[in-house]
Design a protein around this motif. Structure first.
Motif, PDB file in Angstrom:
ATOM      1  N   GLY A 193     -15.668  40.312 -10.599  1.00  0.00           N
ATOM      2  CA  GLY A 193     -16.440  41.476 -11.014  1.00  0.00           C
ATOM      3  C   GLY A 193     -17.714  41.649 -10.221  1.00  0.00           C
ATOM      4  N   ASN A 194     -18.825  41.814 -10.910  1.00  0.00           N
ATOM      5  CA  ASN A 194     -20.104  42.138 -10.287  1.00  0.00           C
ATOM      6  C   ASN A 194     -20.606  41.009  -9.382  1.00  0.00           C
ATOM      7  OD1 ASN A 194     -22.679  43.749 -10.209  1.00  0.00           O
ATOM      8  ND2 ASN A 194     -23.471  41.839 -11.064  1.00  0.00           N
ATOM      9  N   ALA A 195     -21.104  41.383  -8.190  1.00  0.00           N
ATOM     10  CA  ALA A 195     -21.775  40.465  -7.252  1.00  0.00           C
ATOM     11  C   ALA A 195     -20.981  39.190  -6.993  1.00  0.00           C
ATOM     12  CB  ALA A 195     -23.166  40.124  -7.756  1.00  0.00           C
ATOM     13  N   PRO A 196     -19.753  39.274  -6.463  1.00  0.00           N
ATOM     14  CA  PRO A 196     -18.976  38.053  -6.236  1.00  0.00           C
ATOM     15  C   PRO A 196     -19.616  37.116  -5.217  1.00  0.00           C
ATOM     16  CG  PRO A 196     -17.923  39.947  -5.194  1.00  0.00           C
ATOM     17  CD  PRO A 196     -19.018  40.483  -6.059  1.00  0.00           C
ATOM     18  N   ASN A 197     -20.440  37.655  -4.313  1.00  0.00           N
ATOM     19  CA  ASN A 197     -21.077  36.775  -3.333  1.00  0.00           C
ATOM     20  C   ASN A 197     -22.028  35.773  -3.988  1.00  0.00           C
ATOM     21  OD1 ASN A 197     -22.814  39.112  -3.868  1.00  0.00           O
ATOM     22  ND2 ASN A 197     -24.194  38.198  -2.363  1.00  0.00           N
ATOM     23  N   GLU A 198     -22.532  36.105  -5.178  1.00  0.00           N
ATOM     24  CA  GLU A 198     -23.398  35.180  -5.912  1.00  0.00           C
ATOM     25  C   GLU A 198     -22.598  34.222  -6.793  1.00  0.00           C
ATOM     26  OE1 GLU A 198     -26.472  34.819  -5.475  1.00  0.00           O
ATOM     27  OE2 GLU A 198     -27.289  36.683  -4.657  1.00  0.00           O
ATOM     28  N   LYS A 199     -21.300  34.430  -6.886  1.00  0.00           N
ATOM     29  CA  LYS A 199     -20.477  33.634  -7.802  1.00  0.00           C
ATOM     30  C   LYS A 199     -19.502  32.714  -7.096  1.00  0.00           C
ATOM     31  CE  LYS A 199     -20.724  37.274 -11.325  1.00  0.00           C
ATOM     32  NZ  LYS A 199     -19.964  38.257 -12.120  1.00  0.00           N
ATOM     33  N   VAL A 200     -19.387  32.835  -5.782  1.00  0.00           N
ATOM     34  CA  VAL A 200     -18.518  31.925  -5.037  1.00  0.00           C
ATOM     35  C   VAL A 200     -19.312  30.664  -4.713  1.00  0.00           C
ATOM     36  CG1 VAL A 200     -16.965  33.662  -4.103  1.00  0.00           C
ATOM     37  CG2 VAL A 200     -19.105  33.210  -2.923  1.00  0.00           C
ATOM     38  N   LEU A 201     -18.767  29.518  -5.096  1.00  0.00           N
ATOM     39  CA  LEU A 201     -19.505  28.259  -5.000  1.00  0.00           C
ATOM     40  C   LEU A 201     -18.753  27.193  -4.210  1.00  0.00           C
ATOM     41  CD1 LEU A 201     -20.683  27.913  -8.737  1.00  0.00           C
ATOM     42  CD2 LEU A 201     -21.844  29.107  -6.867  1.00  0.00           C
ATOM     43  N   LEU A 202     -17.736  27.590  -3.440  1.00  0.00           N
ATOM     44  CA  LEU A 202     -16.925  26.587  -2.751  1.00  0.00           C
ATOM     45  C   LEU A 202     -17.770  25.805  -1.746  1.00  0.00           C
ATOM     46  CD1 LEU A 202     -14.128  25.331  -2.181  1.00  0.00           C
ATOM     47  CD2 LEU A 202     -13.830  27.079  -0.404  1.00  0.00           C
ATOM     48  N   CYS A 203     -17.856  24.502  -1.966  1.00  0.00           N
ATOM     49  CA  CYS A 203     -18.585  23.625  -1.036  1.00  0.00           C
ATOM     50  C   CYS A 203     -17.680  23.104   0.071  1.00  0.00           C
ATOM     51  CB  CYS A 203     -19.180  22.437  -1.801  1.00  0.00           C
ATOM     52  SG  CYS A 203     -20.289  22.900  -3.145  1.00  0.00           S
ATOM     53  N   GLY A 204     -16.375  23.224  -0.108  1.00  0.00           N
ATOM     54  CA  GLY A 204     -15.415  22.744   0.876  1.00  0.00           C
ATOM     55  C   GLY A 204     -14.404  21.818   0.227  1.00  0.00           C
ATOM     56  N   PHE A 205     -13.112  22.129   0.385  1.00  0.00           N
ATOM     57  CA  PHE A 205     -12.077  21.313  -0.243  1.00  0.00           C
ATOM     58  C   PHE A 205     -12.056  19.905   0.345  1.00  0.00           C
ATOM     59  CE2 PHE A 205     -10.360  25.640  -1.032  1.00  0.00           C
ATOM     60  CZ  PHE A 205     -10.314  25.568  -2.413  1.00  0.00           C
ATOM     61  N   LEU A 206     -12.219  19.810   1.671  1.00  0.00           N
ATOM     62  CA  LEU A 206     -12.253  18.478   2.277  1.00  0.00           C
ATOM     63  C   LEU A 206     -13.486  17.713   1.800  1.00  0.00           C
ATOM     64  CD1 LEU A 206     -11.136  16.351   4.155  1.00  0.00           C
ATOM     65  CD2 LEU A 206     -12.377  17.450   6.047  1.00  0.00           C
ATOM     66  N   LEU A 207     -14.602  18.415   1.659  1.00  0.00           N
ATOM     67  CA  LEU A 207     -15.809  17.754   1.159  1.00  0.00           C
ATOM     68  C   LEU A 207     -15.583  17.205  -0.244  1.00  0.00           C
ATOM     69  CD1 LEU A 207     -18.792  17.012   1.484  1.00  0.00           C
ATOM     70  CD2 LEU A 207     -19.359  19.278   0.569  1.00  0.00           C
ATOM     71  N   TYR A 208     -14.924  17.987  -1.096  1.00  0.00           N
ATOM     72  CA  TYR A 208     -14.605  17.489  -2.440  1.00  0.00           C
ATOM     73  C   TYR A 208     -13.783  16.205  -2.361  1.00  0.00           C
ATOM     74  CZ  TYR A 208     -15.954  22.133  -4.255  1.00  0.00           C
ATOM     75  OH  TYR A 208     -16.623  23.280  -4.599  1.00  0.00           O
ATOM     76  N   ALA A 209     -12.790  16.206  -1.477  1.00  0.00           N
ATOM     77  CA  ALA A 209     -11.913  15.041  -1.364  1.00  0.00           C
ATOM     78  C   ALA A 209     -12.678  13.829  -0.836  1.00  0.00           C
ATOM     79  CB  ALA A 209     -10.736  15.366  -0.446  1.00  0.00           C
ATOM     80  N   LEU A 210     -13.505  14.034   0.175  1.00  0.00           N
ATOM     81  CA  LEU A 210     -14.266  12.922   0.746  1.00  0.00           C
ATOM     82  C   LEU A 210     -15.267  12.371  -0.269  1.00  0.00           C
ATOM     83  CD1 LEU A 210     -14.997  14.281   4.356  1.00  0.00           C
ATOM     84  CD2 LEU A 210     -13.297  12.584   3.675  1.00  0.00           C
ATOM     85  N   ALA A 211     -15.919  13.269  -1.006  1.00  0.00           N
ATOM     86  CA  ALA A 211     -16.886  12.818  -2.008  1.00  0.00           C
ATOM     87  C   ALA A 211     -16.193  12.052  -3.132  1.00  0.00           C
ATOM     88  CB  ALA A 211     -17.653  14.012  -2.565  1.00  0.00           C
ATOM     89  N   ALA A 212     -15.013  12.530  -3.549  1.00  0.00           N
ATOM     90  CA  ALA A 212     -14.268  11.829  -4.602  1.00  0.00           C
ATOM     91  C   ALA A 212     -13.866  10.428  -4.134  1.00  0.00           C
ATOM     92  CB  ALA A 212     -13.034  12.640  -4.997  1.00  0.00           C
ATOM     93  N   ALA A 213     -13.382  10.340  -2.890  1.00  0.00           N
ATOM     94  CA  ALA A 213     -13.041   9.027  -2.345  1.00  0.00           C
ATOM     95  C   ALA A 213     -14.288   8.163  -2.188  1.00  0.00           C
ATOM     96  CB  ALA A 213     -12.331   9.186  -1.003  1.00  0.00           C
TER      97      ALA A 213
END
Length: 557
Positions: free
Chosen positions: A309-329
């Motif tokens: 909906g409104n202002a999607p550029n303020e609602k997208v929070l993807l930091c990076g899928f590979l970053l998520y995986a590396l941080a989890a590991a």
């Protein structure tokens, strides 16, 4: 190196990567750094004016720094949004719209370079190796969510945050791996850290306000740790550097806070209601959604953005899928201690809960009880902090992988083995953070602008066109009513509405009251707007009309 990487990531590499991904169908036309501006044609043109104005004012008319040539006759126009005051030295060189656009494009790239450098320096100081530090820098500078703010230089300019923390840690002889080492204290780095923090705050409170509170929290934790450890000696020079640096930081912060508070006192309606904040608050799905300018994910995630909906550029929070995986590991395998990993994970969770705003349980506490947060409408920008902490976790993993690869390899091949294991991960991390930014042609000022005498008003006037007019005004900085920023005051809105009737007697009277005698009508932009009637307005007593090319210059007698 960080500058070269930023030039490649932001300007040079994306067209070729897009060309390869499209099997040779995407255009390879290079963008002009003078005739095009990165992002869109709106906010970046206004921010290019800000940098130009602050440089001009500091050199030639410092008394008008905050009372700019725009928003006439209202005061504090520069404080209607983040001021970018720290970039003023770039405005010392060159003049006019072309120089302003080139300057903005250069600063835009340098903002990414500084973010990478800050993330790199912080992890190196904490104890990570160069590959882990580079991964943290890449995660912090090129996280996909950042491209949702491709028109918000004030939000992208986060490098000073990580760099100041790195300098302060180095100056106080502290790291994750070695703890506090009195023999490693460096007063010069302490002073540099506080000065860098003050510079970061001078860019604006959009991301500077949370940074100030984080610094306050770090100081309290450090003071508590110092007391619990029996008050070990810090050294007289370190204490003096802390005292002087903190004084500068508080002075800059207090000065800017006073200016912005003056704006709030004049316009109390700018306080953001809780319901208004809710319109811009992300959900958990934002953590898995990239903005449109993300090269790997932008097109794929279009349906998810549409659902926001409104202002999607303020609602997208993807930091990076590979970053998520590396941080989890990195929670399992890391050079950081278990306690440090738990604290990093807790910080990430806390940051995410705050970043989702009204959709989480914590943001209302800061909104109600921490001064300044009731003036912001965009909690999603707090994802900056989880991004930094995710990068630190990933760096711990990569550093440990390097050590294990080296230990399992014959002597002489240890370094190569470590790089074979980790460098490809760094490359993929950079690829996932590559953008497809627009380079929008800049609208050239019409000839009629050169013949208009200030104070003046340009029609049409709205939040979009006024940003371009602001850029045009860098040719001499004439005083004008036009202006667009984060807030629109009732007075400014009222003048815009009244000017839809120009040259009515009421509109003439208002212009004379505020000292305006010249009105410019840009035909190309006024057609199809409520201001269009002015093109064929009958002759009116007290007003002289003159056509200048396709445009019109009105002069009030």
């Amino acid at each position: 190196m960080s500058v070269l990487l930023a030039v490649s990531m932001i300007w040079l590499a994306p067209p070729y990567v897009r060309w390869l991904m499209s099997a040779g169908t995407a255009p390879l036309d290079p963008a002009s750094p003078v005739r095009t501006i990165i992002g869109d044609g709106g906010d970046p043109t206004g921010q290019s004016w800000q940098i130009a104005w602050t440089g001009h004012a500091l050199l030639h008319d410092i008394g008008r720094l905050w009372n700019t040539n725009l928003f006439h006759p209202e005061p504090y126009g520069l404080a209607y949004t983040d001021s970018l005051l720290g970039y003023a030295p770039f405005g010392f060189v060159g003049g006019g719209p072309d120089a302003a656009v080139l300057r903005y494009n250069v600063v835009f790239v340098l903002a990414f370079a500084l973010a990478f450098l800050g993330g790199y320096a912080l992890v190196r100081q904490l104890g990570g190796n160069w590959i882990g530090a580079a991964a943290a820098g890449a995660a912090f500078a090129y996280a996909p969510w950042r491209y949702g703010h491709d028109g918000h230089l004030n939000i992208l300019s986060s490098g000073g945050i990580a760099l100041a923390l790195a300098m302060l840690a180095r100056g106080h002889g502290w790291s994750f791996t070695d703890g506090y080492r009195p023999e490693r204290t460096r007063p010069g780095w302490v002073a540099a850290g506080w000065l860098t923090a003050a510079w970061q705050i001078s860019l604006g409170f959009g991301i500077g306000l949370p940074f100030a509170y984080v610094l306050a929290g770090v100081c309290l934790v450090a003071a508590g740790g110092w007391l619990l450890r029996g008050r070990p000696s810090l050294g007289r020079r370190v204490l003096l550097a802390d005292a002087g640096g903190l004084l500068v930081f508080l002075g800059v912060t207090g000065y800017l806070a006073q200016i912005y508070q003056s704006v709030r006192d004049l316009h109390p309606q700018i306080e953001r209601s809780w319901d208004y904040v809710a319109l811009f608050s992300p959900t958990w799905k934002g953590l898995l959604t990239a903005p449109r300018p993300s090269l790997p994910w932008g097109d794929w995630h279009e349906p998810a953005r549409q659902a926001m909906g409104n202002a999607p550029n303020e609602k997208v929070l993807l930091c990076g899928f590979l970053l998520y995986a590396l941080a989890a590991a990195g929670l399992v395998i890391s050079i950081w201690t278990i306690r440090q990993r738990v604290l990093l994970a807790a910080g990430i969770v806390l940051g995410v809960l705050l970043a989702i705003g009204t959709n989480g349980p914590l943001y209302k506490l800061v909104y109600l009880y921490l001064p300044g947060f009731d003036g912001t409408r965009t909690p999603g920008r707090l994802i900056l902090w989880p991004t930094l902490l995710l990068g630190v976790l990933a760096a711990g993993l990569l550093t440990q992988l390097c050590r294990r690869a080296a230990a399992m390899t014959r002597e002489g091949y240890a370094r190569t083995a470590a790089q074979v294991v980790t460098v490809p991960l760094l490359a993929v991390l950079l690829f996932e953070g590559m953008p497809k930014l627009d380079h929008v042609p800049v609208r050239i000022a019409p000839a009629v602008m050169a013949e208009a005498h200030a104070p003046l008003m340009v029609l049409p006037s709205d939040e979009g066109i006024d940003l371009n007019i602001a850029l045009w005004s860098t040719a001499g900085f004439p005083t004008m009513v036009n202006g667009a920023a984060g807030i629109t005051t009732p007075e400014h809105h009222g003048i815009r509405e009244l000017m839809k009737t120009f040259p009515s007697p009421q509109s003439q009277q208002k212009l004379r009251e505020i000292g305006v005698r010249t009105v410019v009508v840009v035909r190309e932009y006024v057609v199809g707007t409520p201001y269009e009637l002015v093109l064929n307005a009958p002759a009116t007593p007290g007003v002289t009309r003159r056509d200048v090319g396709a445009d019109i210059l009105y002069t009030l007698d």
